[in-house]
Design a protein around this motif. Sequence first.
Motif, PDB file in Angstrom:
ATOM      1  N   ALA A  84       0.814  -1.216   0.000  1.00 18.98           N
ATOM      2  CA  ALA A  84       0.000   0.000   0.000  1.00 18.98           C
ATOM      3  C   ALA A  84       0.850   1.270   0.000  1.00 18.98           C
ATOM      4  CB  ALA A  84      -0.941  -0.001   1.206  1.00 18.98           C
ATOM      5  N   ALA A  85       2.029   1.199   0.592  1.00 18.93           N
ATOM      6  CA  ALA A  85       2.882   2.385   0.689  1.00 18.93           C
ATOM      7  C   ALA A  85       3.971   2.412  -0.376  1.00 18.93           C
ATOM      8  CB  ALA A  85       3.520   2.442   2.082  1.00 18.93           C
ATOM      9  N   PHE A  86       3.993   1.413  -1.268  1.00 21.40           N
ATOM     10  CA  PHE A  86       5.083   1.313  -2.242  1.00 21.40           C
ATOM     11  C   PHE A  86       5.107   2.533  -3.157  1.00 21.40           C
ATOM     12  CE2 PHE A  86       7.177  -0.206  -6.126  1.00 21.40           C
ATOM     13  CZ  PHE A  86       8.331  -0.755  -5.576  1.00 21.40           C
ATOM     14  N   PRO A  87       6.250   3.213  -3.253  1.00 23.08           N
ATOM     15  CA  PRO A  87       6.337   4.428  -4.071  1.00 23.08           C
ATOM     16  C   PRO A  87       6.626   4.127  -5.539  1.00 23.08           C
ATOM     17  CG  PRO A  87       8.381   4.117  -2.878  1.00 23.08           C
ATOM     18  CD  PRO A  87       7.473   2.992  -2.458  1.00 23.08           C
ATOM     19  N   GLY A  88       5.639   3.558  -6.195  1.00 21.19           N
ATOM     20  CA  GLY A  88       5.805   3.165  -7.586  1.00 21.19           C
ATOM     21  C   GLY A  88       4.706   2.194  -7.968  1.00 21.19           C
ATOM     22  N   ASP A  89       5.002   1.289  -8.877  1.00 26.97           N
ATOM     23  CA  ASP A  89       4.036   0.285  -9.319  1.00 26.97           C
ATOM     24  C   ASP A  89       4.122  -0.921  -8.387  1.00 26.97           C
ATOM     25  OD1 ASP A  89       2.638  -1.777 -10.604  1.00 26.97           O
ATOM     26  OD2 ASP A  89       3.118  -1.004 -12.594  1.00 26.97           O
ATOM     27  N   GLY A  96       8.868   4.357  -8.651  1.00 28.17           N
ATOM     28  CA  GLY A  96       8.486   5.542  -9.393  1.00 28.17           C
ATOM     29  C   GLY A  96       9.621   6.552  -9.433  1.00 28.17           C
ATOM     30  N   SER A  97       9.575   7.434 -10.415  1.00 26.59           N
ATOM     31  CA  SER A  97      10.632   8.430 -10.580  1.00 26.59           C
ATOM     32  C   SER A  97      10.149   9.850 -10.350  1.00 26.59           C
ATOM     33  CB  SER A  97      11.233   8.326 -11.986  1.00 26.59           C
ATOM     34  OG  SER A  97      10.224   8.490 -12.981  1.00 26.59           O
ATOM     35  N   SER A  98       8.889  10.016  -9.963  1.00 25.81           N
ATOM     36  CA  SER A  98       8.372  11.353  -9.710  1.00 25.81           C
ATOM     37  C   SER A  98       8.949  11.892  -8.408  1.00 25.81           C
ATOM     38  CB  SER A  98       6.843  11.330  -9.616  1.00 25.81           C
ATOM     39  OG  SER A  98       6.427  10.673  -8.431  1.00 25.81           O
ATOM     40  N   GLU A  99       8.849  13.183  -8.227  1.00 26.67           N
ATOM     41  CA  GLU A  99       9.351  13.798  -6.996  1.00 26.67           C
ATOM     42  C   GLU A  99       8.629  13.235  -5.776  1.00 26.67           C
ATOM     43  OE1 GLU A  99       9.767  18.258  -4.955  1.00 26.67           O
ATOM     44  OE2 GLU A  99       9.418  18.049  -7.114  1.00 26.67           O
ATOM     45  N   ASP A 101       7.255  10.241  -5.507  1.00 26.17           N
ATOM     46  CA  ASP A 101       7.707   8.869  -5.291  1.00 26.17           C
ATOM     47  C   ASP A 101       9.074   8.859  -4.603  1.00 26.17           C
ATOM     48  OD1 ASP A 101       5.526   7.508  -6.343  1.00 26.17           O
ATOM     49  OD2 ASP A 101       6.302   7.624  -8.390  1.00 26.17           O
ATOM     50  N   GLU A 102       9.964   9.705  -5.058  1.00 28.17           N
ATOM     51  CA  GLU A 102      11.307   9.758  -4.474  1.00 28.17           C
ATOM     52  C   GLU A 102      11.261  10.219  -3.027  1.00 28.17           C
ATOM     53  OE1 GLU A 102      13.577  12.172  -7.133  1.00 28.17           O
ATOM     54  OE2 GLU A 102      13.724  10.608  -8.678  1.00 28.17           O
ATOM     55  N   GLU A 103      10.385  11.173  -2.736  1.00 31.39           N
ATOM     56  CA  GLU A 103      10.227  11.615  -1.354  1.00 31.39           C
ATOM     57  C   GLU A 103       9.632  10.500  -0.500  1.00 31.39           C
ATOM     58  OE1 GLU A 103       7.931  15.168  -1.342  1.00 31.39           O
ATOM     59  OE2 GLU A 103       9.546  16.416  -2.152  1.00 31.39           O
ATOM     60  N   GLY A 104       8.664   9.784  -1.064  1.00 29.76           N
ATOM     61  CA  GLY A 104       8.045   8.690  -0.335  1.00 29.76           C
ATOM     62  C   GLY A 104       9.010   7.569  -0.023  1.00 29.76           C
ATOM     63  N   PHE A 105       9.959   7.337  -0.924  1.00 21.86           N
ATOM     64  CA  PHE A 105      10.913   6.248  -0.728  1.00 21.86           C
ATOM     65  C   PHE A 105      11.881   6.539   0.417  1.00 21.86           C
ATOM     66  CE2 PHE A 105      14.573   3.536  -2.156  1.00 21.86           C
ATOM     67  CZ  PHE A 105      13.914   2.329  -1.986  1.00 21.86           C
ATOM     68  N   GLU A 106      12.072   7.819   0.725  1.00 20.29           N
ATOM     69  CA  GLU A 106      12.976   8.202   1.809  1.00 20.29           C
ATOM     70  C   GLU A 106      12.548   7.591   3.139  1.00 20.29           C
ATOM     71  OE1 GLU A 106      15.847   9.953   1.755  1.00 20.29           O
ATOM     72  OE2 GLU A 106      15.723   9.937  -0.428  1.00 20.29           O
ATOM     73  N   GLU A 107      11.256   7.462   3.334  1.00 19.67           N
ATOM     74  CA  GLU A 107      10.736   6.938   4.600  1.00 19.67           C
ATOM     75  C   GLU A 107      10.105   5.561   4.445  1.00 19.67           C
ATOM     76  OE1 GLU A 107      11.296   8.527   7.369  1.00 19.67           O
ATOM     77  OE2 GLU A 107      12.245  10.171   6.271  1.00 19.67           O
ATOM     78  N   PHE A 108      10.333   4.922   3.319  1.00 22.54           N
ATOM     79  CA  PHE A 108       9.663   3.659   3.023  1.00 22.54           C
ATOM     80  C   PHE A 108      10.389   2.460   3.617  1.00 22.54           C
ATOM     81  CE2 PHE A 108       9.209   0.005   0.055  1.00 22.54           C
ATOM     82  CZ  PHE A 108       7.858  -0.256   0.286  1.00 22.54           C
ATOM     83  N   ALA A 109       9.689   1.683   4.442  1.00 20.07           N
ATOM     84  CA  ALA A 109      10.186   0.403   4.975  1.00 20.07           C
ATOM     85  C   ALA A 109      11.588   0.516   5.571  1.00 20.07           C
ATOM     86  CB  ALA A 109      10.163  -0.657   3.872  1.00 20.07           C
TER      87      ALA A 109
END
Length: 203
Positions: A84-89, A96-99, A101-109
Motif C-alpha cells: 500500500a505504501a510502495f512508491p511506484g508500481d 516511481g521516478s516522480s518527486e 515517489d522519491e520523497e516517499g521512498f525516503e521513509e519507506f520500509a
Amino acid sequence: MALPARDSELIQIMDAAWADAARRAGSHLACRPGCTQCCHGAFAINALDAARLRAGMDELRAKDPAKAAMVTQRALAWIEQWRAAFPGDSETGTLGSSEADEEGFEEFANDAACPALDPATGRCDVYAWRPMTCRVFGPPVRQESGALACCELCFTSASDEETAACEMPVPHDLEMQIVNELGDDAETVVAYALVKPASASGR
C-alpha cells in the motif's frame, strides 16, 4: 532477463576490493556473519542487481527448493505488508521516478528486514548473488559528494586518516556499462526481484 556474462567480472572485482579493504581495516571492520545492521531498510536496486538475484533464486530453487521456498515466502509477505505504501508500481515492483515517489521512498520500509535474511541464522540466503549496495557496505566508500561513508558500527575508534587509508574502490563505470547493456533503467527493491524467475520477461 538473462544475467550478462560480464557480471562475473564485476563480482570478482568487488570481492577482491572488499577483501583488500577488510585486510587494511583489521579490527576497525565490525562486519561478521550474523551481524544484520545492513539487512534492514529498503533500498533501490538496478536491473543488473535484479537479474543477478533472479538468477540466484533460479539456482537456489534447483539446489535447495526448501530454502528457496522460504525466501520466496518471506519476500511475498514483505510485498504484502508494504504494498500500500510502495512508491511506484506495486504490482511490478518498479520504483516511481516522480518527486513524490522519491520523497516517499525516503521513509519507506526503513526498519523492515530484508526478505533474503534468515531470521534464525542472521545470514543472507542469497549472499552469493546480493546487490552491489550490500557488497559495498562496511568499508569506507567514496560518495558522489566526495565524502567517505561506512557502516556506523565500523571505524568507530579510527581517525580520519586511518579511515581514509581503508577506502574501498568501487567500479561504478563497469557496473553502469553492464546496466546499459541490459537496456533497462528501471529500479526495484530486493523483495520483488526474489519472487520473479529469471526466465520471466520484463520486471
